[in-house]
Design a protein around this motif. Structure first.
Motif, PDB file in Angstrom:
ATOM      1  N   LEU A   1     -11.410  -1.549  -2.008  1.00  0.00           N
ATOM      2  CA  LEU A   1     -12.564  -1.504  -1.106  1.00  0.00           C
ATOM      3  C   LEU A   1     -13.678  -2.422  -1.595  1.00  0.00           C
ATOM      4  O   LEU A   1     -14.320  -3.119  -0.791  1.00  0.00           O
TER       5      LEU A   1
ATOM      6  N   LEU B   1      -7.807   2.235  -5.117  1.00  0.00           N
ATOM      7  CA  LEU B   1      -8.446   2.245  -3.803  1.00  0.00           C
ATOM      8  C   LEU B   1      -9.897   1.796  -3.904  1.00  0.00           C
ATOM      9  O   LEU B   1     -10.393   1.055  -3.035  1.00  0.00           O
TER      10      LEU B   1
ATOM     11  N   THR C   1      -4.281   1.005   4.040  1.00  0.00           N
ATOM     12  CA  THR C   1      -4.929   2.291   4.295  1.00  0.00           C
ATOM     13  C   THR C   1      -4.292   2.987   5.493  1.00  0.00           C
ATOM     14  O   THR C   1      -3.411   3.834   5.326  1.00  0.00           O
TER      15      THR C   1
ATOM     16  N   TRP D   1      -0.857   4.928   5.044  1.00  0.00           N
ATOM     17  CA  TRP D   1      -1.019   6.385   5.049  1.00  0.00           C
ATOM     18  C   TRP D   1      -0.267   7.019   6.215  1.00  0.00           C
ATOM     19  O   TRP D   1       0.394   8.042   6.051  1.00  0.00           O
TER      20      TRP D   1
ATOM     21  N   LEU E   1      -6.316  -4.764   4.317  1.00  0.00           N
ATOM     22  CA  LEU E   1      -6.976  -3.468   4.117  1.00  0.00           C
ATOM     23  C   LEU E   1      -6.469  -2.437   5.120  1.00  0.00           C
ATOM     24  O   LEU E   1      -6.209  -1.279   4.766  1.00  0.00           O
TER      25      LEU E   1
ATOM     26  N   GLY F   1       0.812  -1.208   0.000  1.00  0.00           N
ATOM     27  CA  GLY F   1       0.000   0.000   0.000  1.00  0.00           C
ATOM     28  C   GLY F   1       0.843   1.255   0.000  1.00  0.00           C
ATOM     29  O   GLY F   1       0.551   2.221  -0.718  1.00  0.00           O
TER      30      GLY F   1
END
Length: 549
Positions: free
Chosen positions: A540, A536, A429, A433, A425, A150
């Motif tokens: 999701l 993204l 994320t 981030w 996930l 990610g």
């Protein structure tokens, strides 16, 4: 327990007429509120030995059951996660990186070697430590995969796209292609390992070996480029018929004796200690905005704690940041932090011969060492061995970062259980981030200041280090604690969406950037941001079952 048995996978081992059932912690949300606390306490998969706080017991045993899923647990967790990320950033930027720079300066490393080794570790410390901690636990390996993949997609699309929007430029062709090729090799290596589902010791060492090859390639490339430049300059100088004579001007600045102090001013030991523990510069405070001041107040307790425990050596200062009373105090606090933070204090609380605790022995040793240094040094002159304090600061700041990373991983694992989200996930994320947002702002700032090539190099070079070293060290630690061959089972389709998207973004960069004559403009930046938005959305939709095999 019949309801519980039907909802989870039970592995029965018949030995001496005994049957043992192994439950996965994820099924706790399928139970009634009254059963969750007992299940979390009695299920081995729900234990969190590496963190200081057992977040699962905190969520299911201490908080009201009717508020657990989305209200108090989620809000408190996000706030605490925010502070943990701040702690990671402050420790890495103000304590970890300066000590690494001091070590590089002491060892007299070149800029290329320091950039791809020590400084890369400093910039990517949160990512590397988070991945290492996550890979060292079998039930959170998905967090590491999600975070590394990610963060790779985020940095190579969002950050690179933002740099292109802020400052369109022409990228250096050879370094760009070199970094993209090594990054694709690292992603392909990880893809193969995930497809096999196992990783051996040789494959783990292959990650570290690939990074060594990358470092050597950077050094050799820099040497060849420098040699070619010197040859070109020498040829140009020999062919020139006129060589201007440069005159040197000597400027002498004299200070009027009227402004010189009549007597030398020497600060007392207590004053030096208090000033050293003050994280706020009054002149900086006055010219900053209220938003900056608010953030500084929130970070102040953490900065004071780090100042108390982590020595910092600054080669750019005349006194190399020598603070005699504080450095002597750190000789007491730093070893205590090491023994009480490493492995959640497991070794620090160990009793020698069942009587004397390890932390007390460490305290006595620190006091003895501190007394020797204090009695043999002065306030205004650093000792010859002051450089050794950078090694101590490097070690203690690394342990602080590792402890914070352990809490981040444990907290995200709890959020995954409570919100029934996969580790992948959460990794791609929140974890990605949080670890990459600092790089994002710093690279954009560098680009605005007129150095977009440096910013784009940081995008690719740093993430290569994070993936190769994060996976390599994390798997090695788990192998030392368990078996020589590890099982890395992908967590469903989302893992392949991650790997495929990262591979596709790198292939597109490898093809499109040369086709555009290595010029990155605003149109290409918008394309990269659009690519991340599509990725993204697909991730999701895959997580919530709208896209499935």
């Amino acid at each position: 327990m019949s309801e519980l048995t039907l909802m989870c996978v039970c592995v029965c081992v018949v030995l001496m007429r005994a049957c043992v059932c192994v439950f996965q912690c994820d099924v706790v949300m399928n139970l009634s509120a009254s059963q969750r606390c007992t299940f979390v306490k009695n299920t081995p998969d729900c234990r969190m030995e590496d963190g200081f706080i057992n977040y699962l017991q905190l969520a299911f045993c201490l908080l009201p059951p009717n508020l657990t899923p989305l209200t108090i647990t989620f809000c408190v967790s996000i706030i605490w996660l925010f502070f943990l990320f701040i702690g990671l950033g402050v420790t890495a930027s103000k304590f970890f990186c300066p000590n690494l720079s001091a070590i590089s300066s002491t060892l007299r490393l070149t800029h290329n070697v320091a950039g791809v080794t020590f400084l890369a570790l400093g910039n990517g410390a949160p990512d590397v430590f988070s991945a290492t901690v996550a890979f060292s636990r079998p039930h959170t390996a998905g967090l590491a995969i999600g975070a590394l993949f990610g963060a790779g997609i985020f940095v190579t699309t969002v950050v690179a796209g933002a740099v292109s929007l802020v400052k369109p430029f022409t990228v250096a062709s050879r370094p760009f292609l070199r970094d993209v090729v090594f990054f694709m090799a690292a992603v392909f290596w990880t893809f193969v390992i995930l497809y096999k589902g196992t990783i051996s010791l040789g494959e783990t060492l292959g990650y570290l070996g690939l990074y060594v090859v990358y470092v050597l390639t950077v050094i050799v490339s820099a040497y060849i480029y420098s040699h070619q430049n010197h040859s070109a300059i020498r040829t140009s100088a020999q062919s020139s018929t006129y060589v201007p004579v440069q005159s040197s001007l000597c400027v002498c600045v004299c200070i009027d004796s009227e402004y010189s102090p009549l007597l030398p001013y020497c600060e007392s030991t207590s004053t030096i200690l208090m000033n050293s523990l003050n994280p706020v510069d009054s002149r900086t405070w006055r010219r900053k905005t209220w938003g900056w001041r608010t953030a500084k107040i929130l970070k102040m307790p953490l900065e004071v704690l780090l100042l108390l425990t982590v020595p910092v050596v600054d080669p750019d200062k005349e006194d190399r940041n020598w603070r005699r009373p504080l450095n002597c105090l750190q000789l007491v606090t730093a070893p205590l932090v090491c023994v009480l933070t490493f492995q959640s204090g497991e070794y620090g609380l160990y009793l020698i011969s069942g009587l004397f605790p390890v932390w007390a022995l460490t305290l006595l040793f620190g006091l003895f060492l501190s007394a020797i240094v204090f009695l043999t040094t002065t306030n205004d002159q650093p000792p010859p061995y002051h450089s050794l304090f950078s090694l101590l600061g490097f070690l203690v700041s690394a342990i602080w970062i590792s402890a914070a990373a352990s809490e981040v991983v444990s907290l995200l694992h709890m959020l995954g259980v409570v919100l029934t989200l996969s580790n992948n996930l959460l990794g791609l994320t929140l974890l990605a981030w949080g670890n990459s947002i600092g790089d994002c702002f710093s690279d954009i700032t560098i680009a605005r200041q007129g150095y977009p090539r440096m910013a784009i190099s940081a995008c690719f070079g740093g993430i290569i280090f994070n993936m190769l070293i994060g996976v390599g060290i994390g798997c090695l630690l788990q192998m030392f604690n368990s078996e020589p061959v590890l099982m890395l089972e992908p967590e469903g389709l989302l893992t392949w969406v991650l790997a495929g998207s990262l591979g596709l973004s790198l292939v597109l960069s490898f093809i499109l950037v040369p086709l555009r004559s290595f010029h990155l403009d605003r149109a290409y930046g918008i394309f990269l941001l659009f690519f991340y938005a599509v990725f993204l959305l697909v991730a999701l939709l895959t997580e919530f079952g709208f896209i499935h095999t």
